[in-house]
Each structure stands twice: as C-alpha cells, then as structure tokens.
Design a protein around this motif. Structure first.
Motif, PDB file in Angstrom:
ATOM      1  N   ALA A  68       0.824  -1.215   0.000  1.00  0.00           N
ATOM      2  CA  ALA A  68       0.000   0.000   0.000  1.00  0.00           C
ATOM      3  C   ALA A  68       0.856   1.262   0.000  1.00  0.00           C
ATOM      4  CB  ALA A  68      -0.929  -0.019   1.215  1.00  0.00           C
ATOM      5  N   ASN A  69       1.959   1.227   0.730  1.00  0.00           N
ATOM      6  CA  ASN A  69       2.768   2.439   0.910  1.00  0.00           C
ATOM      7  C   ASN A  69       3.844   2.627  -0.154  1.00  0.00           C
ATOM      8  OD1 ASN A  69       1.364   3.142   3.262  1.00  0.00           O
ATOM      9  ND2 ASN A  69       2.712   1.863   4.532  1.00  0.00           N
ATOM     10  N   ASN A  70       4.311   1.521  -0.723  1.00  0.00           N
ATOM     11  CA  ASN A  70       5.519   1.638  -1.542  1.00  0.00           C
ATOM     12  C   ASN A  70       5.394   1.135  -2.979  1.00  0.00           C
ATOM     13  OD1 ASN A  70       6.663   0.632   1.509  1.00  0.00           O
ATOM     14  ND2 ASN A  70       7.392   2.596   0.716  1.00  0.00           N
ATOM     15  N   TYR A  71       4.426   0.281  -3.272  1.00  0.00           N
ATOM     16  CA  TYR A  71       4.287  -0.241  -4.633  1.00  0.00           C
ATOM     17  C   TYR A  71       3.855   0.879  -5.576  1.00  0.00           C
ATOM     18  CZ  TYR A  71       2.318  -2.726  -8.628  1.00  0.00           C
ATOM     19  OH  TYR A  71       2.020  -3.159  -9.902  1.00  0.00           O
ATOM     20  N   VAL A  72       4.600   1.050  -6.661  1.00  0.00           N
ATOM     21  CA  VAL A  72       4.310   2.117  -7.619  1.00  0.00           C
ATOM     22  C   VAL A  72       3.332   1.602  -8.678  1.00  0.00           C
ATOM     23  CG1 VAL A  72       5.239   3.702  -9.329  1.00  0.00           C
ATOM     24  CG2 VAL A  72       6.572   3.152  -7.284  1.00  0.00           C
ATOM     25  N   ARG A  73       2.161   2.190  -8.707  1.00  0.00           N
ATOM     26  CA  ARG A  73       1.210   1.894  -9.769  1.00  0.00           C
ATOM     27  C   ARG A  73       1.461   2.871 -10.918  1.00  0.00           C
ATOM     28  NH1 ARG A  73      -0.759   0.768  -4.975  1.00  0.00           N
ATOM     29  NH2 ARG A  73      -2.058  -1.092  -4.696  1.00  0.00           N
ATOM     30  N   PRO A  74       1.432   2.374 -12.147  1.00  0.00           N
ATOM     31  CA  PRO A  74       1.761   3.259 -13.284  1.00  0.00           C
ATOM     32  C   PRO A  74       0.930   4.537 -13.316  1.00  0.00           C
ATOM     33  CG  PRO A  74       1.667   0.980 -14.003  1.00  0.00           C
ATOM     34  CD  PRO A  74       1.188   0.981 -12.584  1.00  0.00           C
ATOM     35  N   ASP A  75      -0.367   4.443 -12.926  1.00  0.00           N
ATOM     36  CA  ASP A  75      -1.215   5.627 -12.995  1.00  0.00           C
ATOM     37  C   ASP A  75      -0.936   6.624 -11.867  1.00  0.00           C
ATOM     38  OD1 ASP A  75      -2.169   3.828 -11.109  1.00  0.00           O
ATOM     39  OD2 ASP A  75      -4.245   4.479 -11.325  1.00  0.00           O
ATOM     40  N   GLU A  76      -0.102   6.224 -10.899  1.00  0.00           N
ATOM     41  CA  GLU A  76       0.236   7.114  -9.786  1.00  0.00           C
ATOM     42  C   GLU A  76       1.708   7.522  -9.815  1.00  0.00           C
ATOM     43  OE1 GLU A  76      -0.902   5.135  -6.222  1.00  0.00           O
ATOM     44  OE2 GLU A  76      -3.053   5.477  -6.515  1.00  0.00           O
ATOM     45  N   LYS A  95      10.006  -2.435 -10.751  1.00  0.00           N
ATOM     46  CA  LYS A  95      10.924  -3.288 -11.500  1.00  0.00           C
ATOM     47  C   LYS A  95      12.057  -2.420 -12.038  1.00  0.00           C
ATOM     48  CE  LYS A  95      11.154  -6.916 -14.989  1.00  0.00           C
ATOM     49  NZ  LYS A  95      10.403  -7.720 -15.979  1.00  0.00           N
ATOM     50  N   VAL A  96      13.290  -2.794 -11.698  1.00  0.00           N
ATOM     51  CA  VAL A  96      14.459  -1.983 -12.035  1.00  0.00           C
ATOM     52  C   VAL A  96      15.345  -2.741 -13.031  1.00  0.00           C
ATOM     53  CG1 VAL A  96      16.486  -0.773 -11.147  1.00  0.00           C
ATOM     54  CG2 VAL A  96      14.406  -0.941  -9.746  1.00  0.00           C
ATOM     55  N   SER A 110      16.713   2.065 -14.950  1.00  0.00           N
ATOM     56  CA  SER A 110      15.397   2.468 -15.435  1.00  0.00           C
ATOM     57  C   SER A 110      14.343   1.831 -14.541  1.00  0.00           C
ATOM     58  CB  SER A 110      15.186   2.019 -16.880  1.00  0.00           C
ATOM     59  OG  SER A 110      16.161   2.578 -17.731  1.00  0.00           O
ATOM     60  N   PHE A 111      13.273   2.598 -14.235  1.00  0.00           N
ATOM     61  CA  PHE A 111      12.201   2.118 -13.375  1.00  0.00           C
ATOM     62  C   PHE A 111      10.941   1.917 -14.215  1.00  0.00           C
ATOM     63  CE2 PHE A 111      15.323   3.760 -10.603  1.00  0.00           C
ATOM     64  CZ  PHE A 111      15.127   3.215  -9.341  1.00  0.00           C
ATOM     65  N   SER A 112      10.433   0.683 -14.213  1.00  0.00           N
ATOM     66  CA  SER A 112       9.349   0.304 -15.119  1.00  0.00           C
ATOM     67  C   SER A 112       8.071   1.100 -14.889  1.00  0.00           C
ATOM     68  CB  SER A 112       9.062  -1.193 -14.972  1.00  0.00           C
ATOM     69  OG  SER A 112       7.990  -1.584 -15.799  1.00  0.00           O
ATOM     70  N   ASN A 113       7.489   1.034 -13.697  1.00  0.00           N
ATOM     71  CA  ASN A 113       6.221   1.702 -13.427  1.00  0.00           C
ATOM     72  C   ASN A 113       6.380   3.192 -13.147  1.00  0.00           C
ATOM     73  OD1 ASN A 113       5.061  -0.768 -13.743  1.00  0.00           O
ATOM     74  ND2 ASN A 113       4.354  -1.009 -11.639  1.00  0.00           N
ATOM     75  N   LEU A 114       7.485   3.552 -12.515  1.00  0.00           N
ATOM     76  CA  LEU A 114       7.722   4.953 -12.176  1.00  0.00           C
ATOM     77  C   LEU A 114       8.032   5.782 -13.423  1.00  0.00           C
ATOM     78  CD1 LEU A 114       7.792   6.823  -9.739  1.00  0.00           C
ATOM     79  CD2 LEU A 114      10.205   6.247  -9.421  1.00  0.00           C
ATOM     80  N   GLY A 115       8.597   5.109 -14.440  1.00  0.00           N
ATOM     81  CA  GLY A 115       8.837   5.776 -15.715  1.00  0.00           C
ATOM     82  C   GLY A 115      10.027   6.705 -15.739  1.00  0.00           C
ATOM     83  N   GLU A 130      23.213  -9.764 -10.867  1.00  0.00           N
ATOM     84  CA  GLU A 130      23.418  -9.735 -12.318  1.00  0.00           C
ATOM     85  C   GLU A 130      22.114  -9.628 -13.104  1.00  0.00           C
ATOM     86  OE1 GLU A 130      25.760 -13.025 -13.545  1.00  0.00           O
ATOM     87  OE2 GLU A 130      27.618 -12.227 -12.715  1.00  0.00           O
ATOM     88  N   ARG A 131      21.012 -10.102 -12.510  1.00  0.00           N
ATOM     89  CA  ARG A 131      19.741 -10.053 -13.236  1.00  0.00           C
ATOM     90  C   ARG A 131      19.263  -8.627 -13.487  1.00  0.00           C
ATOM     91  NH1 ARG A 131      14.925 -13.498 -11.238  1.00  0.00           N
ATOM     92  NH2 ARG A 131      13.997 -12.286 -12.941  1.00  0.00           N
ATOM     93  N   LEU A 132      19.831  -7.666 -12.785  1.00  0.00           N
ATOM     94  CA  LEU A 132      19.517  -6.273 -13.087  1.00  0.00           C
ATOM     95  C   LEU A 132      19.905  -5.933 -14.520  1.00  0.00           C
ATOM     96  CD1 LEU A 132      20.740  -4.550  -9.794  1.00  0.00           C
ATOM     97  CD2 LEU A 132      18.377  -4.540 -10.649  1.00  0.00           C
ATOM     98  N   LEU A 133      20.935  -6.599 -15.017  1.00  0.00           N
ATOM     99  CA  LEU A 133      21.454  -6.325 -16.355  1.00  0.00           C
ATOM    100  C   LEU A 133      20.750  -7.145 -17.435  1.00  0.00           C
ATOM    101  CD1 LEU A 133      25.229  -6.354 -15.372  1.00  0.00           C
ATOM    102  CD2 LEU A 133      23.900  -4.321 -16.016  1.00  0.00           C
ATOM    103  N   SER A 134      19.956  -8.135 -17.049  1.00  0.00           N
ATOM    104  CA  SER A 134      19.319  -9.021 -18.033  1.00  0.00           C
ATOM    105  C   SER A 134      17.843  -9.189 -17.709  1.00  0.00           C
ATOM    106  CB  SER A 134      20.013 -10.389 -18.060  1.00  0.00           C
ATOM    107  OG  SER A 134      20.013 -10.970 -16.763  1.00  0.00           O
ATOM    108  N   GLY A 135      17.067  -8.209 -18.068  1.00  0.00           N
ATOM    109  CA  GLY A 135      15.626  -8.305 -17.879  1.00  0.00           C
ATOM    110  C   GLY A 135      15.085  -7.552 -16.699  1.00  0.00           C
ATOM    111  N   GLY A 136      15.941  -7.282 -15.705  1.00  0.00           N
ATOM    112  CA  GLY A 136      15.500  -6.500 -14.560  1.00  0.00           C
ATOM    113  C   GLY A 136      14.976  -7.321 -13.400  1.00  0.00           C
ATOM    114  N   ILE A 137      14.872  -6.668 -12.234  1.00  0.00           N
ATOM    115  CA  ILE A 137      14.409  -7.301 -11.001  1.00  0.00           C
ATOM    116  C   ILE A 137      13.458  -6.350 -10.286  1.00  0.00           C
ATOM    117  CG2 ILE A 137      15.078  -8.422  -8.834  1.00  0.00           C
ATOM    118  CD1 ILE A 137      17.907  -8.623  -9.832  1.00  0.00           C
ATOM    119  N   TRP A 138      12.426  -6.906  -9.678  1.00  0.00           N
ATOM    120  CA  TRP A 138      11.594  -6.113  -8.788  1.00  0.00           C
ATOM    121  C   TRP A 138      12.390  -5.847  -7.507  1.00  0.00           C
ATOM    122  CZ3 TRP A 138       6.596  -4.157  -9.325  1.00  0.00           C
ATOM    123  CH2 TRP A 138       5.975  -4.461 -10.534  1.00  0.00           C
TER     124      TRP A 138
END
Length: 679
Positions: A68-76, A95-96, A110-115, A130-138
């Motif tokens: 509720a406090n920290n998850y970034v919704r794309p519309d917000e 997702k970074v 790059s931040f997926s939902n935050l844009g 390393e997965r940050l460099l290949s597809g990203g991680i939440w």
C-alpha cells in the motif's frame, strides 16, 4: 493438517528453509494488489515464512502495508515522483533494469512503473545482482532527489536497492533437497507451487498439469493445449514466472514477435524464455510471411530477416478453447480446428508441435482445487526452472529403451524434448529408475502421437505412421502407445449391420473424405422410390436414382423373386462426419436396396467403395490409400472395392493391410452378392 502434509512440511523446512510459503496467503492478498504473483510471494517469504499462525498473520499485514505504501502503480507515477521531490527521499517497489552507459562509463537504472530513466547506479548493485542487467528485477529502492541543472544527470538518486526477487540461485540446494522427497511428494510440492492441491487430481491429471511447465524448462519447445474454459490453461504463463509472456488477443507482427528490421532488435522470442498465445483462434499476423517465419522458428529455433540468421531459445505455447465434445470434433474435423484459417490446413505448421496436451482431461477448477498448504515461493521456482534450461536429459531413456520404427526425425525430437523436460521437473538431480523413465517415455509418445493422429486427418498418407512405440532393450518387447480419445472414435460398429444398411467412404462436395451411412426401408406399395438426407444435392439424388433404375432393370440377375413394382423403398443418406453430401452413391445405394429387398444384412464391419456409370461400368476408386485410411479409422474391417483398384494396394502400409480384408468385384451384381456374403 494431515500426516502426509505434516511430513511434507517438515521436509521443506529441513531442505528449503525460507524458500516456501503457504499458498492460500497469496490468494488473500492478490485480490487487492495488482502485482505479479512472483513478487507477492517473495514478500510473503520475507515476512510470513513461518508455520505459526500469529507470525503469519503479522507477516500478511506487513506485506499489505508495504504494498500500500511503496508499490508504484503506473497511474500514480507522477504522484510518487512528487513525493520523492517534496520529501527529499522515498522508498518505492518497482521493477528496475540497469544498463551500462559506455558514453559516460557508468551504470544507469530504469524504473518500469515509475517511468524514470538514466538514474546513476553504484556498480556494486549490478555486480551483486546480475539479473539487473538481463531483464531487470523487482526491488525495494530508496530514491532521493537533487536537481543540478548543469550536471545533465537525472535528479533522482538511487540511495539503496534491495531485490525482492531471487537475485541469485544455488542449484545444488535443489539437487540435494530433491533426494529427500519421494516422486509423489515432489509432484505435490510442484503442484502446490503453482497453486493447485494435488490430492484433488488423479496421477494422470497431475502429469498433464506438470506438462504445462515443460516450456519453462526446455528451450524451443512447442506445446499446444486446447480444452474447455475454466481449466487454467493460460494462468501459469502470466503469473508463474517473470521470464514468460502471454500474448492476449492474438494480433501480432513479425517485428514484435521476431525481429524489428528498422531497430535491428530481436522481438519477444529473444527477450523471453516462453511466449504463450492466448486464444489461438485469434492469432493473426499483419505480415503475410508471419506464419512461415513462425514455422521456421518452431522447427530450428532460428529465422532469417534480411541478411541475418537470428537465433533464439523461447518456447512457443498455444492455448485455446474447444467448444464441442472431443468425440464430435473427431468425427467431423480434427483437434486443431480452433486454429485460424492461416494455420488450420497447414500440416507443416502442426508437425512442428512437440506435444498436444489434452485440455479436456483437466477438470474445470473449483475452490477445492486451490492449494492451502505449502509450496515453493513462485519466483524461486521460476529461477530454478530457468536454470534447468541449461541442462538436457533428452538421452535419459537410451540406456533402457529404443524408439519404434514409425517415429520419424521430427517425432524423435519431439519425444526427446518432452522426456527431457519432464525429467528436469520431476528428477532435477538426475536420479531416476527404469520404471520412472518408462512412464515418462510413454507419456511423451502419447503427447506426440496426438499431433500425428490429427496430421493424418489433415495431410493423409504422408502422416500415416502414427503407431508410435518404444522397445525394451532387455526384453525386446515393443509397446505401441495409444491415444485415449482415438479408441472411442469408431463410427462403424462391430458385427453385421441391420438389413438395408451400408457404409461407404467418399468425397463430399468440399473434396473431404467422409464416412457415410446408407439406410433403407421397404413397405408394400406400387414401386415408389423416396430419398432423404440429400436435400439440395442434385448430384446425390441423380446417383441414387441411377442405382434404383439399374436395380429395377436388372433385378433378375440378383433374385428372380424381387418384385420392386410391388414395394415402396426409402433410402436415407447421412454423413457420419457431420459434413457435406457426396455424389458417389450408386454402388452403396444399390447394395442397400438389395439388402433390404432380400432382408439380408451386409457382412461384418464392411465399407463399400466404388461407383458405376449409367450402363453399369464400374469405376476405379480415386486416391485409394487415403480413402481406405478413412475407412480404417472409422472402424472398417473389410473393404469391398473394384478389382481394377487392387493394383494400388501396394501404396497402403503393411500394418493396415494386415488388419483389413479386401474383397474385389468386377460387376455391380458381384458387388452386391459379395457384400451380402453369398459367396
């Protein structure tokens, strides 16, 4: 909790501490949080990984509060950016993805939902994760804000990053842990991991559900699952792994799926481990060459675009709905019928399918089917499956079994891939018995044979070798693996039919070979002849009239006591495949009339082939091999055919010839006499 479940939980605690979660908790939180299951379960693994109810409840509340406090919704996103600026710093869940900016020699996030993009990142994070460099991680990320106009940098500053997905994996943990579970227990853990309660499914159904996971562990694996709605066909490809993508709606392009020539960038097959198509009936390429490129890719894992030959490893999954019963479809069409027109008649496309999962065998989901006990954290298991793609067990059965002679190269590849995938899932440590492999091998052969059975309907004799088998190297015993639904697909019953009933196989008005039933009735009258079942088909009407006229003119050749001018006759024709009518009805109508007139049934399980002209000249059967194949599939045991067609019997496979009796005839009268068993 039952004694079995208590034992299983103890084994999970001893071998996979911190790697499992209670699955009903996911459902409780998922309803109010539009966040992927694999992210949700990772948070549950952090805060609610316990068997104590009080600790679990506290953990659930922490997860809810965190989302509720920290998850970034794309519309917000803009609201969250403002919070970071106004407060100076703020913690987000997003997702970074990190890439190396070689121009400025630094890592940027790059931040997926935050844009937001180009956020300068400490090199320790991509080095450690390393997965940050290949597809990203939440991740849970602490961001601060400092604007400096002259620097040219993003005003957002990454202060701290903590992955909330598996950032590293030790497969030895899986190999060592698997040894302490029985096969039944391990299957139970896998099924609960994907959210299903194993005790609600038969062993057969459990294997089918696990087959859905093979595309996750096997490179370039092509799977089809068609069945009724409400059986969870597409759910797993959307929720179970961050490495798969579900293409909804079906509309796509070559650039999106394979390669964008303008950007020189590989499409979805290069970005994901698995590409699943929801609702196959809607698959539609805007590009004319889309299906051809897909065929090339499904066959070899590569495709050509321009001068480049592109390689990729993504598996392809096709799921869709079947709206009729399987028995009805098998009688009127084939089990690939839901595919769009661009694919439905293309046998080469379907020949690239490695397994056809019979979705109609999986029961529709009900509340009791969903797991309430413990399974692996979804993201953990997703990473295990991804790591298993690097291994192969395609030769696992070679020590004990050989494949039968009717498997061609594509069959062999398909079966080996299915075996490899099932072994990876059930025996990731590579420890299995001969009995384990035999069960998996038989299962894999069935899944491929289902493809071949439908190809036989579409492509004819080219795909007639469907009796896929395996041979035990020790006992030399060969086992032919059946397909369950085919055994119930007999149109022609055993035994002699009733008098006046004849079966034939002929081309319908759309040039499709179909089985027909001709039934006749006779009552006292004054020589009337009625025909039913052929409304609007003048060619069929004319053929039946020719048969009746010929019989009236030459009835003495059969029996001197036939007085057709004192009888009324009715003949009904029906297409047993529920398709269109045929005009090739002279011989079968003639024999049906003789049969009812003499009150003598035809011989057992007979199919009558052939046609004759107005003057009684018998015609040769066109494409005899394909015609006999349909008769054989429909349940025929004896075939009545013109003598001039006997020379073509060499085109029919030996195994089919050995199961059929061929009865030749030279004249129309001989055809009736032999069909009714007079000699």
């Amino acid at each position: 909790m039952s004694e079995i479940d208590a034992t299983l939980l103890k084994k999970l605690e001893e071998n996979f501490a911190g790697r499992f979660v209670r699955k009903d908790l996911t459902a409780r939180i998922k309803e109010g949080a539009n966040v992927p299951t694999y992210v949700l379960e990772y948070l549950l693994g952090m805060f609610a990984n316990s068997t104590d109810d009080e600790v679990i409840e506290q953990g659930v509340q922490r997860v809810r509060a965190t989302l509720a406090n920290n998850y970034v919704r794309p519309d917000e996103a803009e609201k969250v950016k403002a919070k970071i600026r106004e407060r100076g710093s703020y913690t987000v869940i997003d997702k970074v993805t990190v890439h190396l900016n070689t121009t400025r020699d630094r890592y940027e996030a790059s931040f997926s939902n935050l844009g937001i993009r180009e956020v300068v990142t400490d090199s320790k994070y991509p080095e450690e994760y390393e997965r940050l460099l290949s597809g990203g991680i939440w991740c849970i990320v602490r961001l601060s804000y400092f604007f400096e106009e002259e620097s040219g940098n993003s005003p957002f500053i990454l202060e701290k990053l903590d992955p909330i997905q598996i950032a590293g994996l030790d497969m030895q943990e899986i190999y060592d842990g698997r040894k302490n579970f029985t096969t039944q227990e391990w299957m139970a853990v896998i099924l609960r991991t994907i959210g299903l309660e194993p005790l609600e499914f038969t062993e057969r159904e459990q294997l089918l559900l696990i087959l859905r996971l093979v595309p996750f562990v096997e490179n370039n694996y092509n799977l089809v699952e068609l069945g009724p709605r409400g059986t969870g066909k597409s759910h797993g490809y959307k929720e179970l792994s961050p490495n798969s993508i579900l293409v909804s709606g079906g509309q796509t392009t070559v650039a999106n799926l394979f390669y964008n020539m303008a950007r020189r960038q590989v499409g979805l097959v290069g970005m994901w481990d698995l590409v699943a198509f929801d609702e196959v009936a809607g698959i539609n390429f805007k590009d004319k060459d889309g299906v051809q490129i897909m065929k090339d890719y499904m066959a070899s894992g590569s495709f050509a675009r321009g001068k480049d030959q592109i390689q990729a490893r993504a598996s392809m999954v096709f799921v869709g709905n079947i709206n009729q019963s399987v028995d009805v479809i098998l009688k009127s069409s084939n089990l690939f019928e839901p595919f769009p027109d661009a694919m439905s008649g293309d046998s080469a496309f379907f020949d690239r399918i490695h397994a056809y999962l019979p979705g109609w065998e999986i029961p529709k989901y009900k509340p009791a089917f969903f797991a309430k006990d413990y399974g692996f954290i979804t993201d953990y298991f997703a990473e295990v499956m991804r790591e298993l793609r690097k291994q192969s067990y395609s030769d696992a059965f070679d020590k004990y079994f050989n494949l039968g002679d009717q498997l061609n190269q594509r069959d062999t590849i398909a079966v080996r891939k299915t075996v490899s995938g099932m072994v990876k899932l059930l025996f990731p440590d590579g420890i299995y018995t001969k009995e384990d492999l035999e069960k998996i091998l038989s299962f894999a052969l069935e899944m491929r044979r289902r493809v071949k059975e439908q190809l036989k309907k579409i492509g004819g004799m080219e795909f007639f070798d469907v009796e896929l088998s395996y041979k035990d190297k020790e006992s030399l015993l060969e086992t032919i693996v059946p397909v369950p639904e085919q055994s119930s697909n007999t149109l022609i019953p055993n035994g002699r039919p009733k008098a006046g009933q004849i079966y034939t196989v002929a081309l319908d008005s759309q040039a499709r070979r179909c089985a027909y039933s001709i039934e006749s009735q006779m009552t006292g009258g004054n020589g009337k002849f009625a025909k039913t079942g052929i409304s609007g088909h003048n060619d069929a009407k004319e053929a039946m009239d020719n048969a009746y006229r010929y019989l009236k003119k030459n009835s003495g050749e059969i029996n001197a006591n036939l007085h057709l001018d004192q009888q009324d006759l009715v003949v009904n024709v029906s297409n047993m495949n529920n398709l269109d009518m045929t005009k090739e009805l002279t011989i079968p109508t003639y024999i049906a009339l003789v049969s009812i007139a003499l009150n003598r049934p035809a011989i057992e399980s007979l199919v009558v082939l052939g046609d004759f002209t107005l003057n009684g000249s018998v015609k040769k059967v066109d494409s005899l091999a394909d015609t006999i194949q349909v008769a054989f599939d429909s349940g025929a045991k004896q075939i009545l055919l013109p003598s001039q067609s006997l020379s073509e019997l060499s085109t029919i496979p030996d195994n089919m010839q050995n199961q059929l009796t061929f009865i030749p005839y030279d004249t129309v009268e001989t055809a009736a006499i032999r069909a009714l068993g007079f000699k």
